[in-house]
Design a protein around this motif. Sequence first.
Motif, mmCIF file in Angstrom:
data_model
loop_
_atom_site.group_PDB
_atom_site.id
_atom_site.type_symbol
_atom_site.label_atom_id
_atom_site.label_comp_id
_atom_site.label_asym_id
_atom_site.label_seq_id
_atom_site.Cartn_x
_atom_site.Cartn_y
_atom_site.Cartn_z
ATOM 1 N N ASP A 1 -6.022 -0.732 -4.790
ATOM 2 C CA ASP A 1 -5.471 -1.365 -3.591
ATOM 3 C C ASP A 1 -6.483 -2.382 -3.061
ATOM 4 N N GLU A 2 -6.178 -3.654 -3.322
ATOM 5 C CA GLU A 2 -7.057 -4.753 -2.924
ATOM 6 C C GLU A 2 -8.506 -4.488 -3.316
ATOM 7 N N SER B 1 0.845 -1.212 0.000
ATOM 8 C CA SER B 1 0.000 0.000 0.000
ATOM 9 C C SER B 1 0.869 1.247 0.000
HETATM 10 MG MG LIG Z 1 -2.282 -2.635 2.170
#
Ligand SMILES: [Mg+2]
Lengths: 424, 234
Positions: free
Chosen positions: B166-167, B45
């Motif tokens: 992000d995910e 991240s």
């Molecule tokens: Mg992360």
Amino acid sequence: MNSLKALFDQDTWQEIFGSISKNRTRTVITVIGVLWGIFIYIALSGAAKGLDNGFERQFENIAMNSMFVWAQRTSIPYDGFKIGRNIELKLSDIEYLKKRVPEIEFVAPRNARGVFGGTSPLVVRKNKSSNYNVYGDFPEYTKIATKKIYDGGRFINEEDIKYRRKVCVIGERTQTELFAEDENPIGQYVRIDNIYFQVIGVHKYVPGGGFESDGDIFIPFETYRQIYNSGESVQWFTIAAYDDADVVAVEKDIKAVLKRIHRVSPDDERAFGGFNLGEIFNKIVGFSKGMTLLSLIVGIATIIAGVIGIGNILLISVKERTKELGVRRALGATPAEVRNQIIIESVFLTLVAGILGIILGAFVLAGINAATLDLTDFPYTNPTVPIPYILGALFIMVFLGTLIGLIPAQRAVSIKPIDALREE
Amino acid sequence: MIQIKNLHKSYKMGASSLHVLKGINFEVEEGELVAIMGSSGSGKSTLLNILGMLDVADEGDYILDNVPIKDLNETKAAKYRNKFLGFVFQSFNLINYKSALENVSLPLYYQGIARKERQVLALDYLQRVGLKDWATHLPSELSGGQKQRVAIARAMASRPKVLLADEPTGALDTKTSYEVMDLIQKINQEGKTILVVTHEPDIAQMCKRIVQLKDGVIIEDKKVEQVIASKYVQ
Ligand SMILES: [Mg+2]
Ligand SMILES: Nc1ncnc2c1ncn2[C@@H]1O[C@H](COP(=O)(O)OP(=O)(O)OP(=O)(O)O)[C@@H](O)[C@H]1O
């Protein structure tokens, strides 16, 4: 520059309306705070103004810086005279007074029957009669206390004095009591203490301003002097000082001069009586000025409190919206755009609240006005708030709204977007 | 499209400091679909946020679409983000009081596009993610998969050079995850450069390249045979 552009941008408002209407409770609570403030301000200062106007109306027919002076009995033996000597004012005092007290603008000597003891003269017209107070007056008197004379009539003039004419100005009550409704009293004759007088005018009674009434009859001073045999004596002086004079000091000077003329001890406080309208008026003006000032302070304090409330709530809302503002910034909102949005929100809320408060305040003032309209003896007239005051209040609100909006706005952009996004 | 050289990032926490990225070097060509993998805390991240200009590196060079990204102030970063980048988050990050359509048009608002045009464009993107009929719905009335598709439409609406996710499937079940990946693959096929952070190997296999991060450095960087998501979506 940038913020000005934002101000006129429909989209800015779209965003602001969105955020305002989506946070309804917050908006309502915020608005109420400021609304209350401006309402208090408007209602209070309007009420103070009403009182102010009311007092002014009470005194509109008499010079503000005028006074009555009369003679009584001595309370101190002096210059070979015993205590308790009766003093009488004389016509000749006037010249001395004017010479010694340059602040005097006008002096009107007055005599009256039925005012200070004694019976009012009987006034007869055809088969109708009644008792009225009769005053002997000079034309100067109207320079101190304006007498509104109904159309077609006039007050006593110099000629009347010179020729000791038997003319009189009657009151509106006298007219209704002695004349028929459709009758014009001007030119008609009435008998005052068995002497015929021609009516030259009818004066309109204005409440307030001493002991006069709507039944008073005014006749020329010289005529009075002749028929009542009053000689040189004067019952009281009505004196007006120049506008810029200190009325309290003028009264003192006048009494001092009179004491010298009539050989009264300078320390004798009882020999001459006085009623200083100017002094009383100043007190009243001071009072209503104080009221206005008080309402100004209270009102502005409440407005400030309200605006601070807006700032607080915006601060809380900015904290609640941290994540949203983070998202906006991730999507490309610049710090200035975020800041402007919050400031405009603050100013907008303040203004809406303020305008609502002004409207509410206006309604309440209109209500007070309607309720006090028929109260003639309560000094309260036309409670209004001057437009500059309202504009001033609005300006203060915009200013404070901006200022207070800066705090949450700064807080909103002081967080890095990454931290704002991480917030849960 | 993306070049980074010797990127370092550490977080200071009181007296100590945590070195998270320890010299990252990699390049991404236009039209690539890259998965970034690694264990929790490996710095995925952090890397993505620096690429997204939401955070700044302590050291190293970053060139995005031939523009060197340095000396960023917040205003400049906001403009770059708006122009170059689209974000998709694990938790969707839709604005809850705005409808799907309003959410999608938000980046266009910050681009200064007029309202009418904005709505047309936003509706077009909503249609592309199959949610035209949901335009007036609030996020709370949408399922997780639908929310993420609105978020993708929003990220795409500003026509960014690079999409950073992000995910994006982290909060979704397998089936919905594949639907979202199908969408991402289609956007990629139109030529958009996309970086996806993920924990899940099956999601990573749907990308064209996998970058493995461990303890702040890249330990593996390989091209993969792309698994087509639409095969798993009926
Ligand atoms: Mg992360
Ligand atoms: N703002 C911050 N302050 C301090 N430490 C941080 C901060 N952000 C991240 N870290 C730390 O940096 C390291 C890397 O974090 P990062 O979020 O990049 O990991 P990740 O690979 O995305 O993990 P995950 O898979 O769990 O999302 C972690 O040890 C984390 O605790």
